[in-house]
Design a protein around this motif. Structure first.
Motif, mmCIF file in Angstrom:
data_model
loop_
_atom_site.group_PDB
_atom_site.id
_atom_site.type_symbol
_atom_site.label_atom_id
_atom_site.label_comp_id
_atom_site.label_asym_id
_atom_site.label_seq_id
_atom_site.Cartn_x
_atom_site.Cartn_y
_atom_site.Cartn_z
ATOM 1 N N SER A 1 -9.077 -1.123 -7.024
ATOM 2 C CA SER A 1 -9.837 -2.334 -7.329
ATOM 3 C C SER A 1 -9.973 -3.210 -6.086
ATOM 4 O O SER A 1 -11.045 -3.760 -5.806
ATOM 5 N N HIS A 2 -8.893 -3.305 -5.311
ATOM 6 C CA HIS A 2 -8.938 -4.105 -4.081
ATOM 7 C C HIS A 2 -9.898 -3.486 -3.069
ATOM 8 O O HIS A 2 -10.661 -4.202 -2.392
ATOM 9 N N LEU A 3 -9.897 -2.144 -2.965
ATOM 10 C CA LEU A 3 -10.798 -1.482 -2.018
ATOM 11 C C LEU A 3 -12.258 -1.667 -2.429
ATOM 12 O O LEU A 3 -13.144 -1.821 -1.566
ATOM 13 N N GLN A 4 -12.519 -1.660 -3.726
ATOM 14 C CA GLN A 4 -13.883 -1.911 -4.188
ATOM 15 C C GLN A 4 -14.338 -3.314 -3.801
ATOM 16 O O GLN A 4 -15.480 -3.523 -3.369
ATOM 17 N N ALA B 1 -20.514 -0.395 -4.433
ATOM 18 C CA ALA B 1 -19.377 0.521 -4.540
ATOM 19 C C ALA B 1 -19.134 0.914 -5.988
ATOM 20 O O ALA B 1 -19.102 0.067 -6.887
ATOM 21 N N THR B 2 -18.960 2.211 -6.220
ATOM 22 C CA THR B 2 -18.581 2.742 -7.525
ATOM 23 C C THR B 2 -17.326 3.590 -7.352
ATOM 24 O O THR B 2 -17.344 4.586 -6.607
ATOM 25 N N ASN C 1 -25.548 1.715 2.480
ATOM 26 C CA ASN C 1 -25.193 0.563 1.649
ATOM 27 C C ASN C 1 -24.633 0.964 0.277
ATOM 28 O O ASN C 1 -24.474 0.132 -0.593
ATOM 29 N N GLU C 2 -24.359 2.273 0.086
ATOM 30 C CA GLU C 2 -23.793 2.720 -1.177
ATOM 31 C C GLU C 2 -22.594 3.628 -0.918
ATOM 32 O O GLU C 2 -22.622 4.466 -0.011
ATOM 33 N N ASN D 1 -18.153 9.521 -0.960
ATOM 34 C CA ASN D 1 -19.519 9.753 -0.470
ATOM 35 C C ASN D 1 -20.191 8.419 -0.118
ATOM 36 O O ASN D 1 -20.011 7.427 -0.829
ATOM 37 N N ASP D 2 -20.976 8.419 0.954
ATOM 38 C CA ASP D 2 -21.813 7.257 1.263
ATOM 39 C C ASP D 2 -23.198 7.747 1.669
ATOM 40 O O ASP D 2 -23.393 8.946 1.922
#
Length: 361
Positions: A248-251, A261-262, A296-297, A314-315
């Protein structure tokens, strides 16, 4: 292999050694079929308390005195048999301590010598009778084997204890190396950048280019702040409160850096070592994305599959070519410590797949 004396003295003083002394009560059976004269009682008690004294010494003596006390107990059985036939029980205890302290070859020799003394006493004192031979010979063999068995158990426990200590020491060394690697990954590149920018700011200031110098100092401040944040994240990884909270913190970090971010966590509960490794690897991957990704994803998935923990990161950033830096090297080393591996693909964005066995290979 540790010597018997190295591991047995402390155990010989345990309660079981005194319980074994209770069997010496059979010594007093002769009191039921022998005329109880004052001389017989006095000599019998003197022999018995001498035996008890030797027993106590054998539970506490150093190895160099063991043979002396075993010989003394054997001689006591030989001398005592002429006064009280139940003294044959002393041979059994002598054989027990021989089995407990000596090597297998020495036990065999000692048992033969003790048996020879038993037969010698039977011949000299005309005691070739069942109530002397069998109570002497059967316990002699049984107690020699029992002593050897207990010695082997104690040696095994000592080897296991030493093996456990060695494993703990190796784990400590591995943990130190891991922490050193994490700090290097976290601080090495950034501190080098800070040093270079600080030197550049000084040169610009010396040339009077104040605005450029201040810009470089501003970059130094940002890098220092980022480094402090990364160090805190690494420490948090060591003292992690749970994988879910860390993800959660990394998101939140990714979103703060303008990434969509997902993160999907479908992992079953795992052990603390693997969880800590997962936290540090995903944190390192996210840090690299924030530093280098041009997209950006970001999609991160964690799941169990066919005995492996699979992590896909993945990005959508375009990467023409990439070189494994300290971050990927650190991830690879952590995976290899568990028998895992990773694959990386930059054909459509950047895709990183981590495979970590759910159990040690």
């Amino acid at each position: 292999m540790p010597s018997p004396n190295h591991t047995t003295n402390a155990h010989m003083e345990q309660p079981w050694s005194w319980i074994s002394l209770m069997f010496s009560a059979f010594y007093f059976f002769s009191f039921f079929f022998t005329p109880l004269t004052l001389g017989f009682i006095t000599i019998s008690l003197t022999l018995y308390f001498t035996f008890v004294g030797l027993f106590i010494r054998l539970t506490r003596c150093s190895k160099k005195h063991v043979v002396f006390y075993i010989v003394a107990m054997t001689v006591l059985g030989t001398i005592g048999s002429g006064q009280n036939p139940s003294s044959s029980i002393f041979y059994g205890y002598a054989a027990f301590f021989a089995g407990f302290y000596l090597t297998r070859q020495q036990v065999l020799i000692a048992s033969l010598i003790i048996t020879a003394n038993l037969f010698f006493s039977a011949t000299v004192y005309n005691l070739w009778v069942s109530y002397y031979i069998f109570p002497g010979l059967v316990p002699l063999v049984a107690m020699a084997l029992m002593g050897a068995y207990i010695q082997q158990n104690i040696r095994y426990e000592e080897r296991e204890r030493q093996s456990g200590e060695e494993k703990r020491q190796l784990a400590t060394v591995a943990e130190r190396e891991r922490i050193a690697r994490d700090l290097h990954d976290t601080l090495g590149h950034t501190l080098s950048s800070i040093a270079l920018k600080a030197q550049l700011a000084k040169k610009l200031g010396d040339r009077g280019e104040t605005e450029k110098a201040l810009a470089e100092i501003d970059e130094v401040a940002k890098l220092a702040s980022e480094t402090l944040s990364n160090v805190r994240q690494a420490i948090s990884g060591y003292r992690h409160r749970g994988l879910g909270e860390r993800l959660s913190h990394l998101q939140t970090r990714l979103e703060a850096a303008n990434f969509k971010a997902t993160i999907t966590n479908q992992l079953d509960q795992t052990d603390a070592q693997r969880e800590a490794a997962i936290i540090l690897m995903v944190t390192e991957a996210v840090t690299n994305i924030i530093r280098h990704c041009r997209g950006n994803e970001v999609n991160i998935t964690l799941k169990n599959s066919e005995g492996f923990i699979q992590i896909h990161i993945n990005d959508n950033g375009q990467v023409e070519r990439f070189y494994p830096g300290n971050g990927l090297v650190g991830i690879q080393e952590r995976l290899q410590s568990f028998g895992g591996h990773y694959t990386a693909d930059n054909s459509n964005g950047f895709r990183l797949a981590l495979n970590l066995p759910m159990e040690n290979l």
